[in-house]
Write a protein that holds these residues in place. Structure first.
Motif, mmCIF file in Angstrom:
data_model
loop_
_atom_site.group_PDB
_atom_site.id
_atom_site.type_symbol
_atom_site.label_atom_id
_atom_site.label_comp_id
_atom_site.label_asym_id
_atom_site.label_seq_id
_atom_site.Cartn_x
_atom_site.Cartn_y
_atom_site.Cartn_z
ATOM 1 N N GLY A 167 -25.841 0.418 -11.719
ATOM 2 C CA GLY A 167 -26.113 1.885 -11.623
ATOM 3 C C GLY A 167 -25.651 2.467 -10.388
ATOM 4 O O GLY A 167 -24.771 1.969 -9.889
ATOM 5 N N LEU A 168 -26.232 3.509 -9.895
ATOM 6 C CA LEU A 168 -25.907 4.190 -9.023
ATOM 7 C C LEU A 168 -27.038 4.723 -7.970
ATOM 8 O O LEU A 168 -28.131 5.274 -8.491
ATOM 9 C CB LEU A 168 -25.018 5.735 -9.155
ATOM 10 N N SER A 169 -26.966 4.423 -6.785
ATOM 11 C CA SER A 169 -27.835 4.946 -5.913
ATOM 12 C C SER A 169 -27.374 6.251 -5.492
ATOM 13 O O SER A 169 -26.368 6.802 -5.543
ATOM 14 C CB SER A 169 -27.757 3.975 -4.484
ATOM 15 N N PRO A 170 -28.448 7.037 -5.113
ATOM 16 C CA PRO A 170 -28.413 8.248 -4.690
ATOM 17 C C PRO A 170 -27.171 8.693 -3.665
ATOM 18 O O PRO A 170 -26.286 9.608 -3.802
ATOM 19 C CB PRO A 170 -29.693 8.884 -4.133
ATOM 20 N N GLU A 171 -27.116 7.707 -2.900
ATOM 21 C CA GLU A 171 -26.049 7.934 -1.658
ATOM 22 C C GLU A 171 -24.548 7.595 -2.214
ATOM 23 O O GLU A 171 -23.685 8.408 -2.011
ATOM 24 C CB GLU A 171 -26.207 6.653 -0.621
ATOM 25 N N VAL A 172 -24.389 6.568 -3.372
ATOM 26 C CA VAL A 172 -23.184 6.363 -3.724
ATOM 27 C C VAL A 172 -23.116 7.490 -4.942
ATOM 28 O O VAL A 172 -21.865 7.817 -5.055
ATOM 29 C CB VAL A 172 -23.386 4.860 -4.593
ATOM 30 N N ALA A 173 -23.863 7.953 -5.656
ATOM 31 C CA ALA A 173 -23.537 9.130 -6.394
ATOM 32 C C ALA A 173 -23.213 10.206 -5.705
ATOM 33 O O ALA A 173 -22.140 11.049 -6.114
ATOM 34 C CB ALA A 173 -24.884 9.344 -7.140
ATOM 35 N N GLU A 174 -23.736 10.589 -4.639
ATOM 36 C CA GLU A 174 -23.130 11.681 -3.774
ATOM 37 C C GLU A 174 -21.539 11.570 -3.334
ATOM 38 O O GLU A 174 -20.865 12.397 -3.477
ATOM 39 C CB GLU A 174 -23.972 12.016 -2.372
ATOM 40 N N ILE A 175 -21.467 10.142 -3.180
ATOM 41 C CA ILE A 175 -20.076 10.075 -2.490
ATOM 42 C C ILE A 175 -18.989 10.038 -3.600
ATOM 43 O O ILE A 175 -17.889 10.881 -3.552
ATOM 44 C CB ILE A 175 -19.996 8.601 -1.864
ATOM 45 N N ALA A 176 -19.371 9.693 -4.689
ATOM 46 C CA ALA A 176 -18.460 9.284 -5.937
ATOM 47 C C ALA A 176 -18.158 10.876 -6.423
ATOM 48 O O ALA A 176 -16.914 11.258 -6.877
ATOM 49 C CB ALA A 176 -18.983 8.708 -7.042
ATOM 50 N N ASN A 177 -19.341 11.722 -6.603
ATOM 51 C CA ASN A 177 -19.181 13.014 -6.840
ATOM 52 C C ASN A 177 -18.324 14.100 -6.026
ATOM 53 O O ASN A 177 -17.566 15.032 -6.571
ATOM 54 C CB ASN A 177 -20.552 13.708 -6.979
ATOM 55 N N ARG A 178 -18.262 13.713 -4.683
ATOM 56 C CA ARG A 178 -17.692 14.584 -3.821
ATOM 57 C C ARG A 178 -16.060 14.050 -3.805
ATOM 58 O O ARG A 178 -15.107 14.981 -3.605
ATOM 59 C CB ARG A 178 -18.157 14.348 -2.260
ATOM 60 N N HIS A 179 -15.721 12.874 -3.967
ATOM 61 C CA HIS A 179 -14.437 12.158 -3.797
ATOM 62 C C HIS A 179 -13.490 12.356 -5.206
ATOM 63 O O HIS A 179 -12.253 12.320 -4.947
ATOM 64 C CB HIS A 179 -14.461 11.015 -3.076
ATOM 65 N N PHE A 180 -14.363 12.043 -6.244
ATOM 66 C CA PHE A 180 -13.533 11.466 -7.548
ATOM 67 C C PHE A 180 -13.695 12.217 -8.640
ATOM 68 O O PHE A 180 -14.791 13.045 -8.737
ATOM 69 C CB PHE A 180 -14.170 9.898 -7.725
ATOM 70 N N ASP A 181 -12.617 12.590 -9.386
ATOM 71 C CA ASP A 181 -12.548 13.516 -10.501
ATOM 72 C C ASP A 181 -13.067 12.685 -11.838
ATOM 73 O O ASP A 181 -13.669 13.101 -12.684
ATOM 74 C CB ASP A 181 -11.160 13.962 -10.873
ATOM 75 N N ILE A 182 -12.662 11.274 -12.037
ATOM 76 C CA ILE A 182 -12.911 10.763 -13.032
ATOM 77 C C ILE A 182 -13.554 9.183 -12.967
ATOM 78 O O ILE A 182 -13.130 8.641 -11.866
ATOM 79 C CB ILE A 182 -11.372 10.710 -13.895
ATOM 80 N N ALA A 183 -14.168 8.671 -13.639
ATOM 81 C CA ALA A 183 -14.602 7.256 -13.793
ATOM 82 C C ALA A 183 -14.362 6.620 -14.873
ATOM 83 O O ALA A 183 -14.618 7.009 -16.101
ATOM 84 C CB ALA A 183 -16.148 7.202 -13.477
ATOM 85 N N PHE A 184 -13.338 5.713 -14.914
ATOM 86 C CA PHE A 184 -13.395 4.800 -16.132
ATOM 87 C C PHE A 184 -14.127 3.656 -15.965
ATOM 88 O O PHE A 184 -14.299 2.812 -14.932
ATOM 89 C CB PHE A 184 -11.796 4.144 -16.149
ATOM 90 N N PHE A 185 -14.746 2.994 -17.255
ATOM 91 C CA PHE A 185 -15.679 2.115 -17.140
ATOM 92 C C PHE A 185 -15.744 1.382 -18.584
ATOM 93 O O PHE A 185 -15.308 1.992 -19.489
ATOM 94 C CB PHE A 185 -17.060 2.534 -16.728
ATOM 95 N N GLY A 186 -16.043 0.235 -18.465
ATOM 96 C CA GLY A 186 -16.231 -0.394 -19.838
ATOM 97 C C GLY A 186 -17.697 -0.241 -20.361
ATOM 98 O O GLY A 186 -18.611 0.599 -19.927
ATOM 99 N N PHE A 187 -18.013 -0.829 -21.467
ATOM 100 C CA PHE A 187 -19.309 -0.544 -22.194
ATOM 101 C C PHE A 187 -20.308 -1.385 -21.707
ATOM 102 O O PHE A 187 -20.601 -2.489 -22.215
ATOM 103 C CB PHE A 187 -19.136 -0.604 -23.800
ATOM 104 N N PHE A 188 -20.998 -1.093 -20.491
ATOM 105 C CA PHE A 188 -22.269 -1.682 -20.002
ATOM 106 C C PHE A 188 -23.249 -0.684 -20.181
ATOM 107 O O PHE A 188 -23.229 0.302 -19.217
ATOM 108 C CB PHE A 188 -21.734 -2.445 -18.530
#
Length: 771
Positions: free
Chosen positions: A75-96
């Motif tokens: 999952g995503l912690s609030p801190e990691v979610a904030e960093i990801a939202n600020r810096h990244f446009d796309i997330a590629f991921f497998g089916f988990f």
């Protein structure tokens, strides 16, 4: 597009896949983050870590360090979610499923799931529902503008429904350097068969046994990671990459068993690339990749056995024929073919990135709406606690800059009046009465169909809250203030449960099995279960069976507003106060035996004032129909009746008003609290607030509360009336010195709901998808 560099998170740890897709993303103009943590489980036995892209990421080093330490599969912690939202446009991921849910709820930019196929007859829709419940499909539908079903093969989505079908794009699965290198030598006359997890997976164990049944008479070697050792000397287990490639180059022939139409392993293609003869079964995905007329294709196991024997015996003509034609299987994996497919579809992904930026502004103006629901007509502590949840949610969201609209749902019952909700109105919280109805699986399926997704008929019964308008379906999320549902809640919206306690684990007569089943299923089916003591968190994990990652310890809060400031001048009276209710875990009879001993054997000087919802029924002088009383209450009344000396020292006040409660608590020399088990009592905090120390039975939640609030409570063993009687006499003598050790009013106020609202909202922000 933004002026900052375009960036993507490629949240997979598959080494072969990474070699192809990451350079391709970079050629499309993206900086790429690769995850550094993965769970060592059966889904990741061949996973690996790559730091090589870190140097090319133009994000602050401290942010990169936080991302590198995080397990994105959990999952995503609030801190990691904030960093990801600020810096990244796309997330590629497998089916988990856990990762999918976290990204859809917390990553506000584009999510590209990479499905690689499932077994025949299984759909991603079905697995999603089984893992994340039907309400997740509703969440996915609401977020479909930024979601893509990035299938590796163009036929995967044809058996899906809803968003997976609607948002399917094909991003072909490539193999780095997908050309025949002809490194095969084949001097080891054995069959190579890849079959991982033989000892830990019934599915692969069956495949292994079937291989032995058909080909066991031939020399063979079996590759693949084995978390449990297999008593077969021909099973190699996980090998380093160089050793694995060397084994494929040397082994005479590979057999590939799969007849799955929507899933393909890498190893048959790797064999083809090395020039190793491949014998495979017809009817699987290799047919679709050009294998339908290849000489290595077999319609039956007997045909496969015949061809393998010939190859093991050195049939050069058959070997040459297979090697000459099987290279066609690599065409759809080649860089030329796959890159063309990616470049064709990628503009659609990038267009959704742009839409996300535009929608982000609109979404900032759209508030989440959360229903906080009181499941049953509670009063007293449970009602107050659930109201606190609503108030902390509302205020905490504002303090976080992500205001949430809160609706408080309560049973339509005459025990409530508008006065009960004044504190909620003061926080701009809407209230809404409801009636509880039961529906069956057919009813649920019909409701789900109206909401836009298909479901399979279920035999269970479910609970629905009918509010006369939207039935709380106008809300994005439900926070259930208790798990006390006879039938599990209808899974129509994502929800979490606040668990007060699991008394039935410690006091088994509390309820029947059928009644408890609804409790357990309601908790298990939620996104998360909240609790405010570590002990209850452990019950959620070990008794309910909820994964620890789906539990949240929220701040323990004290509601002190109702304590009357006017009563501060009251002097201590010649009594202590026993707060209780009619719950069978409240240990009434043993408490009364201890009180009787305190007065009869220890010459107790202090009277006992009894308060709490229903406590007046403990008094044998209260006129009630004894036949309708539970046995433990009858026993308590009978004991008091048999001991008139005790009865004279008891002042049973019952369910008094808040102001009278404050007066009684302030005038008491100490508080008596005796239960077998619960989640602890806030009465001890309230007592400390008005200068009254606590004598409590000794159990983990009360220890936690005493430590959190610095109450310095005295403890006794709940099962020993004699020990309690002695403690009562001791408290009679030392209450004043214990009073001197109580925390200050200022110290206790920092635990009031207003002061912990920020932390409360922060602890649940992730599951709400807010902010």
């Amino acid at each position: 597009m933004s002026t900052r560099p375009r960036r993507a998170m490629w949240l997979m740890n598959h080494g072969t896949l990474r070699k192809f897709e990451v350079p391709l993303l970079e050629s499309l103009g993206y900086e790429v983050f690769l995850p550094k943590v993965f769970p060592y489980d059966e889904g990741n036995l061949s996973a690996s870590i790559d730091y090589s892209r870190d140097a090319g990421l133009s994000i602050p080093s401290e942010d990169l360090e936080i991302l590198n330490r995080h397990d994105f599969y959990s999952g995503l912690s609030p801190e990691v979610a904030e960093i990801a939202n600020r810096h990244f446009d796309i997330a590629f991921f497998g089916f988990f499923p856990t990762q999918l849910a976290a990204l859809v709820r917390q990553f506000k930019n584009v999510c590209v799931m990479r499905p690689f196929g499932l077994a025949n007859g299984v759909t991603y829709t079905d697995v999603t529902v089984a893992s994340l419940k039907y309400f997740f499909l509703d969440e996915l539908q609401k977020n479909k503008s930024r979601f893509w079903f990035g299938q590796a093969y163009d036929h995967l989505a044809e058996i899906e429904t809803g968003v997976y079908l609607e948002k399917a794009i094909t991003l072909p699965l490539g193999l780095d350097d997908a050309r025949v290198t002809d490194e095969w030598t084949g001097e080891d006359a054995k069959v190579l068969f890849v079959c991982p997890r033989i000892g830990s997976s019934p599915y692969f164990n069956y495949i292994y046994r079937n291989f032995l049944r058909t080909f066991g008479e031939y020399p063979y070697v079996i590759g693949g990671a084995q978390p449990i050792d297999v008593p077969d000397p021909n099973v190699t287990g996980m090998l380093p990459r160089d050793d694995y490639d060397r084994m494929m180059r040397r082994t005479r022939v590979m057999f590939y068993h799969s007849q799955e139409m929507r899933h393909l392993h890498y190893h048959p293609l790797e064999a083809v690339r090395l020039g190793m003869p491949l014998v495979f079964m017809a009817g699987g995905m290799l047919d679709l990749l050009g294998g339908a007329k290849l000489p290595g294709r077999c319609k039956t196991e007997a045909e496969a056995k015949k061809k393998i024997k010939a190859i093991l015996d050195g049939d050069k003509k058959l070997i040459a024929a297979i090697k000459a034609e099987q290279g066609v299987l690599l065409h759809s994996m080649s860089r030329e073919f796959c890159e063309a497919g990616w470049r064709k579809e990628f503009p659609r992904i990038e267009a959704s990135v742009e839409r996300c930026r535009v929608q982000a502004v609109a979404n900032n103006n759209r508030r989440k709406k959360v229903a906080v629901i009181l499941p049953a007509a509670y009063r007293g502590g449970t009602l107050n606690m659930v109201k606190l949840l609503a108030k902390m949610l509302r205020r905490g969201s504002i303090e976080h800059g992500s205001p949430v609209d809160v609706v408080f749902g309560y049973p339509d019952n005459p025990i409530y009046s508008e006065a009960d909700w004044r504190d909620l109105y003061a926080e701009d919280i809407e209230t809404r009465p409801f009636k509880t109805v039961e529906i069956d699986g057919t009813d649920l399926s019909e409701i789900q169909a109206c909401l836009g997704y298909e479901s399979k008929s279920q035999s269970n019964r479910f609970t629905l809250h009918k509010d006369g308008t939207y039935d709380f379906l106008d809300c994005d999320f439900w926070l259930l203030g208790s798990d006390r549902y006879v039938h599990p809640i209808a899974p129509l919206r994502p929800y979490c449960v606040f668990a007060h306690d699991y008394l039935q684990r410690y006091y088994t007569p509390l309820m029947g099995n059928d009644y408890e089943r609804g409790f357990i299923e309601t908790a298990r089916n939620g996104i998360a279960v909240l609790a405010n003591t570590p002990h209850t968190i452990e019950d959620i994990v070990h008794y309910v069976g909820k994964p620890r990652a789906e539990t949240i310890l929220v701040p323990h809060v004290a509601e002190l507003d109702q304590l009357d400031e006017e009563s501060k001048k009251i002097k201590k009276g010649p009594y202590f106060i026993w707060t209780t209710n009619l719950g069978p875990h409240k240990n009434h009879l043993k408490t009364l035996k201890a009180l009787n001993q305190y007065y009869a054997s220890y010459d107790g000087k202090l009277d006992c004032h009894v308060t709490g919802v229903g406590s007046d029924q403990l008094d044998p002088d209260t006129k009630v129909d004894d036949s309708k009383l539970p046995d433990h209450v009858k026993d308590a009344r009978a004991f008091i009746r048999r001991n008139p000396h005790l009865a004279r020292r008891l002042n049973v006040l019952g369910d008094v008003s808040s102001s009278e409660y404050a007066t009684q608590m302030r005038g008491a020399k100490f508080l008596l609290h005796n239960v077998i088990m619960d989640n602890g009592t806030l009465c001890a905090v309230e007592a400390a607030y008005v200068g009254t120390p606590t004598l409590s039975s000794d159990y983990p939640p009360m220890r936690y509360i005493s430590e959190r609030y610095s109450l310095n409570a005295e403890f006794f063993e709940s099962s020993d009336p004699i020990a309690l009687a002695k403690k009562l006499k001791e408290m009679e003598k030392i209450w004043l010195s214990k009073q001197a050790t109580l925390p200050s009013v200022e110290h206790l106020k920092q635990f009031g709901w207003r002061d912990v609202s920020y932390d409360f909202f922060g602890s649940i922000k992730g599951i709400l998808g807010a902010g």
